[in-house]
Design an enzyme around this catalytic site. Sequence first.
Site, PDB file in Angstrom:
ATOM      1  N   THR A  74       1.031  -1.131   0.258  1.00 19.01           N
ATOM      2  CA  THR A  74      -0.054  -0.002  -0.232  1.00 19.01           C
ATOM      3  C   THR A  74       0.765   1.372   0.001  1.00 19.01           C
ATOM      4  O   THR A  74       0.667   2.065  -0.730  1.00 19.01           O
ATOM      5  CB  THR A  74      -0.817   0.224   1.182  1.00 19.01           C
ATOM      6  OG1 THR A  74      -1.912  -1.099   1.222  1.00 19.01           O
ATOM      7  CG2 THR A  74      -1.933   1.260   1.359  1.00 19.01           C
ATOM      8  N   ASN A 146      -4.946  -9.577  -8.107  1.00 20.63           N
ATOM      9  CA  ASN A 146      -5.019 -10.325  -6.691  1.00 20.63           C
ATOM     10  C   ASN A 146      -6.253 -11.391  -6.818  1.00 20.63           C
ATOM     11  O   ASN A 146      -6.321 -12.103  -6.214  1.00 20.63           O
ATOM     12  CB  ASN A 146      -5.089  -9.416  -5.763  1.00 20.63           C
ATOM     13  CG  ASN A 146      -5.946  -7.893  -5.947  1.00 20.63           C
ATOM     14  OD1 ASN A 146      -5.596  -7.626  -6.925  1.00 20.63           O
ATOM     15  ND2 ASN A 146      -6.710  -7.904  -4.997  1.00 20.63           N
ATOM     16  N   GLN A 174       1.368  -9.214  -6.094  1.00 18.41           N
ATOM     17  CA  GLN A 174       0.915 -10.793  -6.138  1.00 18.41           C
ATOM     18  C   GLN A 174       2.013 -11.477  -6.901  1.00 18.41           C
ATOM     19  O   GLN A 174       1.810 -12.810  -6.856  1.00 18.41           O
ATOM     20  CB  GLN A 174      -0.434 -10.853  -6.641  1.00 18.41           C
ATOM     21  CG  GLN A 174      -1.458 -10.178  -5.957  1.00 18.41           C
ATOM     22  CD  GLN A 174      -1.837 -11.085  -4.852  1.00 18.41           C
ATOM     23  OE1 GLN A 174      -1.477 -12.229  -4.722  1.00 18.41           O
ATOM     24  NE2 GLN A 174      -2.392 -10.608  -3.836  1.00 18.41           N
ATOM     25  N   SER A 194       5.364  -6.727  -1.345  1.00 13.00           N
ATOM     26  CA  SER A 194       4.848  -6.675  -0.098  1.00 13.00           C
ATOM     27  C   SER A 194       5.594  -8.094   0.416  1.00 13.00           C
ATOM     28  O   SER A 194       4.969  -9.094  -0.324  1.00 13.00           O
ATOM     29  CB  SER A 194       3.437  -6.438  -0.138  1.00 13.00           C
ATOM     30  OG  SER A 194       3.074  -6.722   1.109  1.00 13.00           O
ATOM     31  N   ALA A 195       6.244  -8.234   1.734  1.00 15.71           N
ATOM     32  CA  ALA A 195       6.673  -9.377   2.067  1.00 15.71           C
ATOM     33  C   ALA A 195       5.743 -10.544   2.479  1.00 15.71           C
ATOM     34  O   ALA A 195       5.945 -11.378   2.345  1.00 15.71           O
ATOM     35  CB  ALA A 195       7.688  -9.099   3.175  1.00 15.71           C
ATOM     36  N   CYS A 319     -18.819  -7.878   0.522  1.00 18.31           N
ATOM     37  CA  CYS A 319     -20.236  -7.847   0.857  1.00 18.31           C
ATOM     38  C   CYS A 319     -20.220  -6.813   1.871  1.00 18.31           C
ATOM     39  O   CYS A 319     -19.447  -6.170   2.554  1.00 18.31           O
ATOM     40  CB  CYS A 319     -20.647  -9.285   1.374  1.00 18.31           C
ATOM     41  SG  CYS A 319     -19.756  -9.382   3.007  1.00 18.31           S
TER      42      CYS A 319
END
Length: 371
Positions: A74, A146, A174, A194-195, A319
């Site tokens: 992010t 993703n 990803q 990202s780790a 949702c």
Amino acid sequence: MMNKMIYADNAATTRLSDVALQAMLPYMQSEYGNASQPYSFARAPKTALAKARETIAKCIGALPEEIYFTSGGTESNNWVLRNSIFCGSEVLVSSVEHDSILNAAKEAEILDYYLPVDGDGIVSPETLINAISDRTALVSVMLANNEIGTIEPIAELATIAREHGCLFHTDAVQAVGHIEIDVHDLGVDFLSASAHKFNGPKGVGFLYVRKGITLHPLILGGAQESNMRAGTENVASIVAMAAALEENVLHLQEYKKYLRQLEECFFAQLAGESIKCHRNGALSSIPGNISVSFDGLSGEAILHRLDLKGIMISTGSACDSKDTQVSHVLKAINLPENLAKGTIRISFGKYNTQDDAIAIANALIQILKTR
Ligand code: PLP
């Protein structure tokens, strides 16, 4: 009796690898010095940081000085998309990007246009050629999606951007640690990772910035990361990230083959019971990532029923309590609503077994037969 938990949501996050855990332990209790201090107690963490930077750079074909440690995907995405170097100019992003790209671009008011995708989620080179103009300063297209696992034709898209004098960013969150990556072959200027998506710890990642490009810092403060990203370095997590990535890259061929076998095993089990389903995404996809839709069913209901059986998967829809909203990715690929609402994502990781794949398929078969 409670079932053994089966975790198959590795696109959301992964288990820390043993190698990564062992690598990080010394930097939390014995070598805990602040890497920026001048005394000898800072030497070990400082050396570890430099080594981690070298390891990570090597894994993606970059130079160590092109790697900047961040708090994850992010932040890396925000750093590029909200950068003042793009202030007042136009940016093109694909319609299937992660929210950390979409919301950052919206907030910076630089978004020009969402690049549409085809039914498999691919941004075609023709689409980019039609959308790009002299005003475009940056193009951002993810390396792999993703939700549906689709791998984008980044090298071709980046070439088009370069020919138009634009910079190119790819969100490779990803993809890093899951497929081979060489920043030169891809031709990208920025790459986010990202780790926790490749068996490293949460809250740590990196941004690759091609040498020679001036990006302004997003986070201001101390002089860490060559004055580009302030904040005391998270040495233990950075070291663990490098160890996790190195391990995955070393065994990449083996893991990829294994994850494809798990996919095959899952689908063979469904086919054995003549279960009808629709697989989403392109053939060229992240190994182990399965987005599958069942006509007339609710992905949410499937998720909860699997949860009761101790199986963790994800849906293709976000949702709320009243209604199931179809995700922007499934909308972008034009998946009919009856299928989109009945979509689930199963993402296998290297710690899953064939028994897991069979157990998930059997649980699904039971749910589908008793709906
Ligand atoms: N980009 C993609 C494609 C992702 O899948 C994710 C996480 O789900 C992110 C960015 C955000 O990464 P992080 O969790 O490290 O902030």
